[in-house]
Design a protein around this motif. Structure first.
Motif, short mmCIF file in Angstrom:
data_model
loop_
_atom_site.label_atom_id
_atom_site.label_comp_id
_atom_site.label_asym_id
_atom_site.label_seq_id
_atom_site.Cartn_x
_atom_site.Cartn_y
_atom_site.Cartn_z
N LYS A 73 55.94 38.14 19.81
CA LYS A 73 56.68 37.97 18.56
C LYS A 73 56.30 36.68 17.85
CE LYS A 73 60.97 40.60 19.30
NZ LYS A 73 62.44 40.46 19.60
N SER A 74 56.15 35.61 18.61
CA SER A 74 55.83 34.31 18.01
C SER A 74 54.44 34.33 17.37
CB SER A 74 55.93 33.20 19.05
OG SER A 74 54.93 33.33 20.04
N VAL A 75 53.50 35.02 18.02
CA VAL A 75 52.16 35.13 17.45
C VAL A 75 52.18 36.05 16.22
CG1 VAL A 75 49.75 35.77 17.90
CG2 VAL A 75 51.13 34.76 19.72
N ALA A 76 52.97 37.12 16.29
CA ALA A 76 53.06 38.06 15.18
C ALA A 76 53.58 37.38 13.92
CB ALA A 76 53.96 39.23 15.55
N GLU A 77 54.53 36.46 14.06
CA GLU A 77 55.06 35.75 12.90
C GLU A 77 53.98 34.93 12.21
OE1 GLU A 77 58.31 33.46 14.36
OE2 GLU A 77 59.57 35.23 14.78
N LYS A 78 53.17 34.25 13.01
CA LYS A 78 52.06 33.46 12.44
C LYS A 78 51.01 34.37 11.81
CE LYS A 78 52.42 29.43 15.51
NZ LYS A 78 53.63 29.81 16.24
N PHE A 79 50.70 35.48 12.49
CA PHE A 79 49.67 36.38 12.00
C PHE A 79 50.10 37.04 10.69
CE2 PHE A 79 46.93 40.16 11.98
CZ PHE A 79 45.72 39.63 12.36
N ALA A 80 51.38 37.37 10.59
CA ALA A 80 51.89 38.02 9.38
C ALA A 80 51.78 37.10 8.16
CB ALA A 80 53.34 38.45 9.59
N GLY A 81 51.71 35.80 8.39
CA GLY A 81 51.61 34.84 7.29
C GLY A 81 50.20 34.66 6.76
N LEU A 82 49.21 35.27 7.41
CA LEU A 82 47.82 35.14 6.96
C LEU A 82 47.52 36.08 5.79
CD1 LEU A 82 45.93 35.05 10.39
CD2 LEU A 82 46.64 33.10 8.99
N GLN A 83 46.67 35.62 4.89
CA GLN A 83 46.19 36.48 3.79
C GLN A 83 44.85 37.08 4.23
OE1 GLN A 83 48.11 37.02 1.03
NE2 GLN A 83 49.61 35.74 2.11
N ILE A 84 44.94 38.11 5.06
CA ILE A 84 43.74 38.64 5.71
C ILE A 84 42.73 39.19 4.72
CG2 ILE A 84 42.90 40.46 7.27
CD1 ILE A 84 45.33 39.92 9.01
N GLN A 85 43.21 39.88 3.68
CA GLN A 85 42.29 40.48 2.72
C GLN A 85 41.49 39.45 1.93
OE1 GLN A 85 41.41 43.65 2.69
NE2 GLN A 85 42.82 43.82 4.41
N SER A 86 42.00 38.22 1.86
CA SER A 86 41.28 37.18 1.11
C SER A 86 40.21 36.50 1.96
CB SER A 86 42.27 36.14 0.58
OG SER A 86 42.79 35.34 1.64
N LEU A 87 40.20 36.76 3.27
CA LEU A 87 39.19 36.17 4.14
C LEU A 87 37.85 36.87 3.94
CD1 LEU A 87 41.29 35.98 7.44
CD2 LEU A 87 40.65 34.05 5.98
N PRO A 88 36.73 36.14 4.03
CA PRO A 88 35.41 36.78 3.91
C PRO A 88 35.24 37.89 4.95
CG PRO A 88 35.20 34.40 3.74
CD PRO A 88 36.63 34.67 4.14
N HIS A 89 34.82 39.06 4.48
CA HIS A 89 34.58 40.22 5.34
C HIS A 89 33.07 40.49 5.43
CE1 HIS A 89 38.85 40.81 4.97
NE2 HIS A 89 38.84 42.01 5.53
N CYS A 90 32.66 41.11 6.51
CA CYS A 90 31.24 41.44 6.70
C CYS A 90 31.14 42.44 7.84
CB CYS A 90 30.45 40.18 7.05
SG CYS A 90 30.95 39.44 8.63
N LEU A 91 29.89 42.79 8.20
CA LEU A 91 29.68 43.61 9.40
C LEU A 91 30.05 42.79 10.63
CD1 LEU A 91 28.49 46.20 10.79
CD2 LEU A 91 26.34 44.92 10.95
#
Length: 205
Positions: A73-91
């Motif tokens: 749960k504690s990790v999930a709270e931190k992870f939920a706060g990330l803007q994942i789609q804004s991070l550079p994506h690649c293969l």
């Protein structure tokens, strides 16, 4: 399986070895090279993938023991706060781990199994590396040094953004969490009591 028949060696999982610092640099360098390839990847759902952490947590939280649930749960709270789609994506290979890497009798290393490669945040590759091949479960105190080593080597070939550097430690924690959620799901749902599944569960915890 086909490749392994032609390589005279063992996977890092089979040998029980932790890579040397030089080998760790090799893996970080290869990760950067893979992440720089201009290749289209198919869109497929991988229940072990870090980006699917929150989805898999919701689907499987009823299977989790209380002590695991509180930690996750504690990790999930931190992870939920990330803007994942804004991070550079690649293969992203997505699975450069001990079971998919072989060292032959001459010391040459092979990276296998692109079956779960996908278009993911670039730091997912590093997080998977850091939670296994660059983590010595018998000596966890070495992790800070291995983290710096891997990050330094990767960035010689692919510089990370400040946003990626901030998000990476959360991705590493989430990578370990996935090695709790997924093996427990395997045990409860698929009745998988294999040594390898137990290995991942122990490592994640």
């Amino acid at each position: 399986g086909c490749v392994m028949q032609y390589v005279d060696g063992k996977s890092f999982y089979e040998s029980g070895e932790t890579p040397t610092p030089g080998e760790m640099r090799f893996f970080a360098r290869q990760a950067a090279i893979i992440n720089s390839l201009d290749i289209e990847s198919r869109d497929m759902y991988d229940s072990w993938a870090i980006v699917n952490f929150l989805t898999e947590f919701e689907k499987n939280k009823q299977h989790l023991p209380p002590e695991d649930l509180e930690m996750i749960k504690s990790v999930a709270e931190k992870f939920a706060g990330l803007q994942i789609q804004s991070l550079p994506h690649c293969l992203v290979h997505g699975d450069i781990i001990k079971t998919n890497t072989i060292k032959d009798t001459e010391g040459k290393i092979y990276i296998l199994d692109f079956s779960v490669s996908n278009h993911y945040p670039r730091i997912q590759e590093l997080a998977v590396l850091f939670c296994n091949l660059l983590f010595d479960e018998n000596n966890p105190s070495t992790f800070d040094n291995y983290y710096k080593l891997g990050l330094e080597e990767y960035q010689k070939h692919a510089a990370l953004t400040s946003e990626e550097l901030d998000a990476l430690p959360v991705f590493v924690r989430a990578a370990h969490v996935m090695h709790v959620i997924s093996p427990i799901r395997e045990k409860v749902v698929n009745h998988n009591d294999s040594d390898e599944n137990e290995y991942w569960l122990k490592l994640g915890r």
